[in-house]
Design a protein around this motif. Structure first.
Motif, mmCIF file in Angstrom:
data_model
loop_
_atom_site.group_PDB
_atom_site.id
_atom_site.type_symbol
_atom_site.label_atom_id
_atom_site.label_comp_id
_atom_site.label_asym_id
_atom_site.label_seq_id
_atom_site.Cartn_x
_atom_site.Cartn_y
_atom_site.Cartn_z
ATOM 1 N N GLY A 7 7.199 1.187 -4.706
ATOM 2 C CA GLY A 7 5.561 0.769 -5.441
ATOM 3 C C GLY A 7 4.782 0.084 -4.720
ATOM 4 O O GLY A 7 3.052 1.103 -4.783
ATOM 5 N N THR A 8 4.977 -0.383 -3.655
ATOM 6 C CA THR A 8 3.696 -1.394 -2.641
ATOM 7 C C THR A 8 3.215 -0.194 -2.012
ATOM 8 O O THR A 8 1.677 0.341 -1.890
ATOM 9 C CB THR A 8 3.772 -2.634 -2.090
ATOM 10 O OG1 THR A 8 4.201 -3.779 -2.241
ATOM 11 C CG2 THR A 8 2.712 -2.465 -0.831
ATOM 12 N N ARG A 11 1.034 2.878 -4.104
ATOM 13 C CA ARG A 11 -0.266 2.305 -4.211
ATOM 14 C C ARG A 11 -0.986 2.586 -3.286
ATOM 15 O O ARG A 11 -2.215 2.316 -3.367
ATOM 16 C CB ARG A 11 0.370 0.637 -5.230
ATOM 17 C CG ARG A 11 0.481 0.532 -6.508
ATOM 18 C CD ARG A 11 0.411 -0.687 -6.670
ATOM 19 N NE ARG A 11 1.222 -1.634 -6.270
ATOM 20 C CZ ARG A 11 2.373 -1.767 -6.818
ATOM 21 N NH1 ARG A 11 3.139 -1.178 -7.270
ATOM 22 N NH2 ARG A 11 3.183 -2.707 -5.592
ATOM 23 N N THR A 12 -0.417 1.962 -2.612
ATOM 24 C CA THR A 12 -1.329 1.749 -1.181
ATOM 25 C C THR A 12 -1.789 3.413 -0.415
ATOM 26 O O THR A 12 -2.714 3.826 0.269
ATOM 27 C CB THR A 12 -0.335 1.560 0.292
ATOM 28 O OG1 THR A 12 0.016 -0.408 -0.374
ATOM 29 C CG2 THR A 12 -1.323 1.433 1.884
#
Length: 77
Positions: A7-8, A11-12
């Motif tokens: 997820g990180t 999103r990045t």
């Protein structure tokens, strides 16, 4: 060593594409053809509203337990 969750990373990447498009538009260059501006605006509005609803309501089991603790401690009306 802690691994970065998927997820990180997603999103990045989305944040980077968004800023890249802003810079390209600012310099009158062709932006990355992801979606049109209206679709992006609707999508962001939808996501923000669902996230705000989810965070401000005690939906999950953990959230309901937090609400019970707040009510027992007289911290919630």
């Amino acid at each position: 060593m802690r691994r970065i969750d998927k997820g990180t990373i997603v999103r990045t990447i989305l944040l980077g594409v968004t800023w890249l498009n802003i810079l390209l538009i600012n310099y009158n260059l062709q932006p990355v053809p992801v979606l049109d501006e209206e679709s992006i605006a609707y999508g962001l509005t939808f996501l923000a509203s669902v996230w705000a609803w989810f965070k401000n309501n005690y939906i999950t089991l953990r959230g309901r337990k937090q609400k019970e603790v707040l009510e027992k401690s007289n911290l919630m009306k």
